[in-house]
Design an enzyme around this catalytic site. Structure first.
Site, PDB file in Angstrom:
ATOM      1  N   HIS A 198       0.812  -1.210   0.000  1.00 52.81           N
ATOM      2  CA  HIS A 198       0.000   0.000   0.000  1.00 52.81           C
ATOM      3  C   HIS A 198       0.851   1.268   0.000  1.00 52.81           C
ATOM      4  O   HIS A 198       0.466   2.278  -0.561  1.00 52.81           O
ATOM      5  CB  HIS A 198      -0.970   0.006   1.192  1.00 52.81           C
ATOM      6  CG  HIS A 198      -0.403  -0.536   2.456  1.00 52.81           C
ATOM      7  ND1 HIS A 198      -0.661  -1.805   2.885  1.00 52.81           N
ATOM      8  CD2 HIS A 198       0.435   0.003   3.369  1.00 52.81           C
ATOM      9  CE1 HIS A 198      -0.035  -2.024   4.027  1.00 52.81           C
ATOM     10  NE2 HIS A 198       0.637  -0.948   4.338  1.00 52.81           N
ATOM     11  N   ARG A 305     -11.080  -2.015 -13.459  1.00 53.23           N
ATOM     12  CA  ARG A 305     -10.963  -3.223 -12.641  1.00 53.23           C
ATOM     13  C   ARG A 305     -12.099  -3.242 -11.612  1.00 53.23           C
ATOM     14  O   ARG A 305     -11.948  -2.760 -10.492  1.00 53.23           O
ATOM     15  CB  ARG A 305      -9.608  -3.241 -11.941  1.00 53.23           C
ATOM     16  CG  ARG A 305      -8.401  -3.278 -12.875  1.00 53.23           C
ATOM     17  CD  ARG A 305      -7.130  -3.376 -12.042  1.00 53.23           C
ATOM     18  NE  ARG A 305      -5.923  -3.506 -12.829  1.00 53.23           N
ATOM     19  CZ  ARG A 305      -5.060  -2.521 -13.068  1.00 53.23           C
ATOM     20  NH1 ARG A 305      -5.296  -1.309 -12.563  1.00 53.23           N
ATOM     21  NH2 ARG A 305      -3.983  -2.723 -13.775  1.00 53.23           N
ATOM     22  N   ARG A 341     -14.066  -4.443 -17.154  1.00 52.67           N
ATOM     23  CA  ARG A 341     -13.718  -5.860 -17.002  1.00 52.67           C
ATOM     24  C   ARG A 341     -14.593  -6.491 -15.925  1.00 52.67           C
ATOM     25  O   ARG A 341     -14.744  -5.929 -14.837  1.00 52.67           O
ATOM     26  CB  ARG A 341     -12.243  -6.013 -16.624  1.00 52.67           C
ATOM     27  CG  ARG A 341     -11.788  -7.467 -16.563  1.00 52.67           C
ATOM     28  CD  ARG A 341     -10.304  -7.586 -16.276  1.00 52.67           C
ATOM     29  NE  ARG A 341      -9.973  -7.206 -14.914  1.00 52.67           N
ATOM     30  CZ  ARG A 341      -8.728  -7.154 -14.441  1.00 52.67           C
ATOM     31  NH1 ARG A 341      -7.715  -7.435 -15.229  1.00 52.67           N
ATOM     32  NH2 ARG A 341      -8.502  -6.807 -13.185  1.00 52.67           N
ATOM     33  N   GLU A 443      -4.046 -13.396 -21.214  1.00 49.77           N
ATOM     34  CA  GLU A 443      -3.085 -13.366 -20.116  1.00 49.77           C
ATOM     35  C   GLU A 443      -2.607 -14.761 -19.723  1.00 49.77           C
ATOM     36  O   GLU A 443      -1.857 -14.922 -18.766  1.00 49.77           O
ATOM     37  CB  GLU A 443      -3.686 -12.654 -18.895  1.00 49.77           C
ATOM     38  CG  GLU A 443      -5.084 -13.098 -18.545  1.00 49.77           C
ATOM     39  CD  GLU A 443      -5.789 -12.140 -17.591  1.00 49.77           C
ATOM     40  OE1 GLU A 443      -5.111 -11.356 -16.920  1.00 49.77           O
ATOM     41  OE2 GLU A 443      -7.031 -12.197 -17.531  1.00 49.77           O
ATOM     42  N   ASN A 466       0.862  -8.538 -16.917  1.00 46.05           N
ATOM     43  CA  ASN A 466       1.275  -8.964 -15.569  1.00 46.05           C
ATOM     44  C   ASN A 466       1.087 -10.470 -15.393  1.00 46.05           C
ATOM     45  O   ASN A 466       1.999 -11.189 -14.998  1.00 46.05           O
ATOM     46  CB  ASN A 466       0.484  -8.209 -14.498  1.00 46.05           C
ATOM     47  CG  ASN A 466       0.689  -6.707 -14.580  1.00 46.05           C
ATOM     48  OD1 ASN A 466       1.577  -6.234 -15.266  1.00 46.05           O
ATOM     49  ND2 ASN A 466      -0.141  -5.963 -13.886  1.00 46.05           N
ATOM     50  N   ASP A 467      -0.120 -10.944 -15.696  1.00 41.16           N
ATOM     51  CA  ASP A 467      -0.386 -12.379 -15.555  1.00 41.16           C
ATOM     52  C   ASP A 467       0.273 -13.187 -16.672  1.00 41.16           C
ATOM     53  O   ASP A 467       0.681 -14.331 -16.448  1.00 41.16           O
ATOM     54  CB  ASP A 467      -1.894 -12.648 -15.532  1.00 41.16           C
ATOM     55  CG  ASP A 467      -2.467 -12.602 -14.123  1.00 41.16           C
ATOM     56  OD1 ASP A 467      -1.716 -12.870 -13.174  1.00 41.16           O
ATOM     57  OD2 ASP A 467      -3.661 -12.298 -13.967  1.00 41.16           O
ATOM     58  N   CYS A 514      -2.778  -3.765 -21.569  1.00 39.85           N
ATOM     59  CA  CYS A 514      -3.242  -3.023 -20.395  1.00 39.85           C
ATOM     60  C   CYS A 514      -2.461  -3.347 -19.132  1.00 39.85           C
ATOM     61  O   CYS A 514      -2.803  -2.889 -18.050  1.00 39.85           O
ATOM     62  CB  CYS A 514      -4.730  -3.270 -20.158  1.00 39.85           C
ATOM     63  SG  CYS A 514      -5.119  -4.980 -19.763  1.00 39.85           S
TER      64      CYS A 514
END
Length: 582
Positions: A198, A305, A341, A443, A466-467, A514
């Protein structure tokens, strides 16, 4: 005379900060063991209860101030509030106080160590990391018991201006970092935490240089010492000499000058030197992110998201609540396209983290029932979201994006569910976009390799890098122990990206990227040479990428990139990329 030395960690927010160290206390280290007289035991328990109640109230008040903070912060605060309702953290210390006749601080620390030991037994990295949340909650309660709440600790560094202070902490809780909205510090550095903590999220959103994972910074640095924080290289220089200090001052001024120049590009048309149009979109988590997206010059939302509407609340928002959130985003973008999404719950983002805990430690959640798999397994939940998205689509151009596709039947079932949602709305005579476009996330390597299945069934594609990297390289991207192996420029990753982009282009199907790679200016020319024409990224990165687009010649880049993609030696590939960007 002080001796200069350098600490190495993980750069989590780029930039350079120069300032004086302001140490944040580590309350659990200040706790002493005291014996309480039998007649004072009830008073001690009452003191403990009062401290817990005060911290709960503070968290509740801070939750109200998170409207314009990064989306994840409200979720982190919810996690901390949830821990303060847990009998293991609240009831057990009372029992320890009564049984051992000890002070509340000591009882709480004893129970903390028990809980941390339990969390360290979990196989799942996400669950293991929650031990830091437990520690942060306990820190707040102990500081309240000791008479110096966390917020006071943020105002250390007496006689120093806030903008010249570098906060040094073992870790910072969500409640602590929320205070950064009220104060302006030069930087903050922590012993723990990585790029997804965070503190890192807040640092990037506020463009504050930050370094995490320093391990012993809090113990080695003294209050008031001069520090240089290099968020790009992930280093902290303690008591630098005048030569090093001057070098970094020059670099800092250059970075600030470049950032100022970039703001002039906001209204510039996004196209290459040879006239190729390139769309630059924003990734968002909540409706409150829209102003930042527009300020950054976003031409649309490439990835909304939606799971951040749900995280850690223990239940799903109903259709009306979802509809209002989606409508706010679509209307807020004022005619610009919005790609929503469907929820990507599972893996590191659980709707019911406590109830799923025992199942998760026996499986690999990243390979389990998540994203579209979970949606199809919970048809009522899925229908609620699809109906809400469809209802919002009447307010502007809206697209539906499906995450983590691997099989053709997942698309077929999704399209059937969408038709069911449309039919139910027609019966109610509710307005919506009958021709809403449906796209899929690429992904998983299987989806990239069998791209034809998806091109024939979908209106557009979006590559989640990322994935894709995580699954291609078999690396848990949330695990700090293998973070160094997470390589966006691995030849296999680049081959999958190029194959997907080229295949979509040949089929006439729009494709975007993305993931984090889209917002990395170092990779902009590489993607342009691959044929990518739609980028979606964090709003703060849009102008940096636009600057690269405006200086690029797509026609000249294409053959150069084809040569790069034939390389399979990492060192040669990186050298070629450097030449491409020269």
């Amino acid at each position: 005379m002080a001796v200069s030395f350098t600490l190495h960690g993980l750069g989590v927010s780029e930039g350079i900060a120069i300032g004086n160290a302001s140490l944040i206390s580590h309350a659990t280290l200040e706790v002493s063991h005291l014996t309480v007289a039998p007649r004072m035991v009830d008073k001690e328990i009452e003191r403990f209860d009062q401290a817990v109640a005060t911290v709960k109230k503070e968290l509740s008040m801070m939750k109200e101030t998170t409207e314009h903070a990064p989306a994840e912060l409200a979720a982190f605060i919810d996690i901390h509030a949830m821990f303060l309702e847990d009998p293991e953290l609240v009831d057990k210390p009372r029992e320890i106080i009564r049984a051992r006749r000890c002070n509340a601080e000591w009882a709480l620390v004893q129970q903390l160590e028990q809980l941390v030991a339990q969390f360290e037994q979990f196989d799942d990295p996400y669950l293991r990391e929650r031990k830091f949340d437990v520690r942060q909650v306990v820190e707040r309660v102990i500081k309240e018991l000791l008479g110096h709440p966390s917020r006071a600790a943020l105002k250390g560094g007496k006689g120093l201006k806030e903008e010249t202070q570098v906060l040094v902490a073992h870790d910072l809780s969500p409640a602590d970092v929320i205070a950064f909205k009220e104060h302006r510090f030069a930087s903050f550095i922590t012993d723990v935490g990585g790029a997804t903590s965070h503190t890192a999220i807040l640092a990037r959103s506020m463009a504050i240089p930050s370094v995490g994972g320093l391990e012993n910074a809090r113990a080695l640095i003294r209050n008031g010492e001069m520090l240089i924080v290099d968020g790009l290289r992930g280093i902290v220089i303690v008591d630098p000499d005048e030569r090093v200090l001057e070098e970094y001052r020059l670099r800092k001024n250059q970075i600030e000058l470049e950032a100022s120049k970039l703001k002039r590009l906001k209204s510039a048309r996004s196209q290459t030197i040879d006239g190729v149009e390139v769309a630059l979109h924003a990734n968002i988590e909540l409706p409150v992110d829209i102003p930042e997206a527009l300020e950054g010059g976003a031409e649309g939302v490439g990835l909304f998201r939606t799971e951040f509407l749900f995280l850690d609340r223990g239940d799903m928002p109903d259709e009306q609540e979802q509809y209002e959130a989606y409508k706010k985003v679509v209307k807020g973008m004022a005619g610009r396209p919005v790609t929503i999404r469907t929820f990507d719950l599972g893996s590191d983002k659980d709707l019911h983290p406590d109830s799923m805990r025992h199942d998760r430690v026996r499986t690999n959640p990243a390979l389990g029932r998540r994203a579209i798999r979970l949606s199809l397994a919970e048809p009522q939940l899925f229908q609620t979201q699809l109906r809400a998205i469809l209802r919002a689509s009447k307010y502007g151009p809206t697209k539906l994006l499906i995450p983590m596709l691997a099989h053709a039947h997942e698309i077929d079932q999704t399209l059937a569910a969408l038709e069911q949602a449309k039919a139910s709305l027609r019966e109610e005579k509710a307005s919506f976009d009958e021709n809403i476009q449906v796209g899929g996330m690429i992904e998983i390597p299987a989806a990239a390799l069998a791209i034809g299945l998806f091109l024939r069934r979908l209106d557009f594609l979006s590559i989640g890098t990322n994935d894709l990297i995580q699954y291609t390289l078999a690396i848990d991207r949330s695990d700090e122990q293998v973070a160094g192996l997470f390589d966006p420029l691995h030849p296999a990753v680049l081959m999958l990206l190029a194959h997907t982009i080229t295949s979509a282009e040949k089929a006439g199907v729009p494709v975007s990227v993305c993931g984090e790679m889209a917002g990395n200016p170092v990779l902009t020319r590489l993607f342009l040479g691959m044929g990518l024409r739609i980028f979606s990224m964090h709003p703060s990165q849009i102008l940096k990428v636009k600057n690269r687009v405006l200086k690029a010649n797509a026609g000249e880049l294409a053959p150069a990139v084809r040569r790069i993609l034939r390389l399979d030696e990492p060192a040669k590939l990186r050298e070629a990329l450097e030449r491409l960007n020269a």
